[in-house]
Scaffold this active site. Structure first.
Site, short mmCIF file in Angstrom:
data_model
loop_
_atom_site.label_atom_id
_atom_site.label_comp_id
_atom_site.label_asym_id
_atom_site.label_seq_id
_atom_site.Cartn_x
_atom_site.Cartn_y
_atom_site.Cartn_z
N GLU A 176 0.94 -1.12 -0.12
CA GLU A 176 -0.05 -0.10 -0.05
C GLU A 176 0.93 1.30 0.01
O GLU A 176 1.88 1.27 0.70
CB GLU A 176 -0.91 0.03 1.17
CG GLU A 176 -1.74 1.21 1.53
CD GLU A 176 -2.51 0.93 2.67
OE1 GLU A 176 -3.53 1.90 2.86
OE2 GLU A 176 -2.24 0.04 3.56
N LYS A 201 -9.10 3.11 -2.32
CA LYS A 201 -9.60 2.44 -1.05
C LYS A 201 -10.99 3.09 -0.45
O LYS A 201 -11.09 4.52 -0.49
CB LYS A 201 -8.50 2.78 -0.01
CG LYS A 201 -8.36 1.99 1.12
CD LYS A 201 -7.38 2.27 2.12
CE LYS A 201 -7.54 1.32 3.30
NZ LYS A 201 -6.22 1.57 4.10
N TYR A 255 -8.46 4.59 13.73
CA TYR A 255 -8.30 4.24 15.18
C TYR A 255 -6.91 3.84 15.42
O TYR A 255 -6.05 3.79 14.15
CB TYR A 255 -9.11 3.12 15.33
CG TYR A 255 -9.02 2.05 14.57
CD1 TYR A 255 -7.92 0.95 14.81
CD2 TYR A 255 -9.78 1.71 13.08
CE1 TYR A 255 -7.50 -0.13 13.61
CE2 TYR A 255 -9.31 0.73 12.25
CZ TYR A 255 -8.41 -0.10 12.70
OH TYR A 255 -8.23 -1.15 11.72
N CYS A 267 -5.67 -2.90 2.03
CA CYS A 267 -5.61 -3.00 3.42
C CYS A 267 -7.10 -3.19 4.12
O CYS A 267 -7.67 -4.27 3.97
CB CYS A 267 -4.66 -2.03 3.75
SG CYS A 267 -4.12 -2.62 5.59
#
Length: 544
Positions: free
Chosen positions: A42, A121, A127, A157
């Site tokens: 990524e 994406k 978080y 991902c």
């Protein structure tokens, strides 16, 4: 049939040309091995996480130019390459309006000298250590590309960390393989958890998943690689090495899939490897040539010295012994033995004359107590920082997570330095890591006396850590519940722990937030580390 290559590379944030050159090199390596599809991690071109670089329009433009130049050179193979794709929100805005998100977290399909397609994406993690909502716009469309006659669903991902779209939509549209470039940062046990999750997805959708992870250190984060392919039955059919660059070829076909399957490291071996890689990349990527450690003869500095010698080589490490009148003969002998066993340079600077000078300067304003103890730590901090300034050495601090949690550390003393190698390593784990490194050979580098001696800061006569702290086994248990699991005081007490002890530990943790804000960056190896992971206000009256 499809021959897939997982190109598990170590990218450097902001090194657009260097990252593109590495991608180019690994594409050629994969093509020479007969690969039809090469999957990279990524955001491999800008690096991950590039943080507020993603807010710079000129940075985004430069990363796009790097991808376009790369695409023009790609022939005879297809490469999936991550980059930050500018959105259409550039331009003048009102000063009071919210800042526009300037980029998508995107995956470019490079083939036949061009960017053939782009996937954006859809699920942006926000978080723990992730702040992707701050930087990126969400993509909205699934994407299936035919590569080598195989329909391949594109994800990035977090897109597959929960069931459902986009992977489910892509399978419904005919995808027979889901490609998932990732930048999934390490914490203890993460690799096995990832594989279980991907196995669940593969079985649920009835197609293989190819996961290509970033490897390398980036400030406080370490990416462990361990890329893999899991088949439609949930079986691992290929796996790359952990904590190093690797190219894995996988043959996918109707009669089964096969590739090289590297073993995962054992638990303690994995943590040690993460610390070594995190330190090595911090030193190399930031241009340091040498490191220095204040070696006390205690367990913490012993572990930092072991890690540094393994990460950099003994010729690039200097240890400094700074005895005071309170230093025991045993710890000083052990410090010298550790340096000799590691084969590193040792400098000795007694601090008693400096202690007398401070006493004379301060007079009756400071007599004994914690203030006098901290002066010793600050003298040592000044000395190692002077060596750093004089020689350009990186100072490695030696505080562990248990000590930093409760403030058992001295600002501008033992906390002074450039990188905190074991900042996220609890004290009980420190012992396990030293024992592991000793057993790995060829001979123990830390004397057994260091492991057997009661921990002490040696800032006053007969001092022991347990004069000020609970036994470390108990302390680490409370800290794991409060710091990492975010449990309340009552929940922790319900686990059978003494209420008064729990109250005291929680009080020490809460009042030490201001110290931790001033600590150097350090390597994250637990699910919740201080720094970019656990963020609490310094001014805070909530308790429990």
């Amino acid at each position: 049939k499809l021959r897939l290559a997982l190109a598990q590379v170590n990218a450097t944030v902001g090194d657009l040309e260097g990252n593109a050159a590495k991608v180019r090199e690994w594409i050629e390596r994969a093509r020479a091995e007969g690969a039809q599809l090469v999957l990279f991690p990524e955001l491999v071109i800008p690096g991950y996480p590039a943080e507020d670089l993603y807010l710079k329009r000129h940075f985004l433009a430069a990363n796009v130019s790097a991808v376009e130049r790369l695409a023009a050179e790609i022939h005879g193979v297809t490469a999936l390459v991550g980059f930050a794709e500018p959105t259409a929100t550039a331009g003048v805005r009102h000063p009071d309006a919210p800042a526009p998100k300037l980029a998508y977290n995107s995956l470019a399909v490079l083939a036949d000298g061009a960017i053939r397609a782009v996937y954006r994406k859809q699920r942006l993690p926000n978080y723990a250590v992730f702040d992707e909502e701050r930087y990126f716009m969400r993509g909205g469309e699934p994407r299936v590309e035919e590569i080598g006659g195989v329909p391949v669903g594109l994800t990035i991902c977090e897109d597959v960390w929960e069931p459902g779209a986009p992977a489910s939509d892509e399978v419904a549209a005919g995808a027979r393989l889901i490609a998932n470039p990732s930048a999934s940062p390490y914490h203890r046990g993460k690799a096995r958890g990832r594989e279980r999750m991907f196995a669940d997805r593969a079985r649920a959708y009835g197609v293989p998943f190819a996961f290509c992870n970033l490897v390398g250190g980036q400030d406080e984060l370490v990416f462990d690689g361990a890329s893999f392919v899991v088949d439609e039955r949930g079986e691992i059919v290929a796996r790359a090495r952990q904590f190093e660059e690797d190219l894995v070829l996988v043959d996918l076909g109707e009669d089964g899939s096969a590739g090289r399957v590297e073993p995962l490291l054992d638990d303690i071996e994995e943590v040690y490897a993460a610390l070594v890689l995190g330190l090595r990349d911090y030193v190399e990527k930031n241009g340091f040539r040498h490191a220095v450690v204040a070696l006390s003869g205690g367990i913490d500095s012993a572990l930092v010295a072991q890690i540094a010698a393994d990460a950099l080589g003994p010729e690039r490490l200097t240890c400094v012994v700074m005895p005071s009148p309170h230093s025991s003969e045993g710890t000083q002998a052990d410090a010298r033995a550790i340096a000799a066993n590691l084969g590193v340079e040792l400098i000795e600077i007694p601090i008693e004359p400096l202690m007398r000078a401070y006493d004379a300067a301060l007079g009756d304003r400071v007599r004994g107590g914690v203030a006098a103890e901290n002066l010793q730590a600050r003298i040592r901090g000044n000395l190692v920082m002077a060596l750093s300034n004089a020689h350009g050495w990186l100072v490695l601090t030696t505080g562990n997570k248990s000590e930093l949690s409760v403030g058992y550390a001295t600002l501008y003393g033992d906390m002074a330095g450039g990188f905190a190698v074991i900042k996220d390593v609890p004290k009980t784990l420190v012992y396990e890591l030293v024992r592991y490194r000793n057993a790995r050979g060829p001979s123990p580098t830390v004397p057994e006396s260091v492991l057997e001696r009661a921990p002490s800061a040696e800032l006053r006569p007969d001092q022991r850590d347990e004069d000020s702290l609970p036994p470390y086994a108990t302390l680490d248990r409370i800290l794991a519940e409060y710091v990492e699991a975010d449990r309340s005081r009552d929940e922790i007490v319900a686990e059978g722990l003494d209420p008064e002890l729990v109250d005291e530990v929680l009080r020490m943790v809460d009042r030490s937030e201001y110290k931790r804000r001033q600590a150097p960056p350090g390597i994250r190896i637990t699910p919740k580390a201080f720094g970019r992971d656990r963020r609490l206000p310094i001014t805070n009256r909530f308790r429990g």
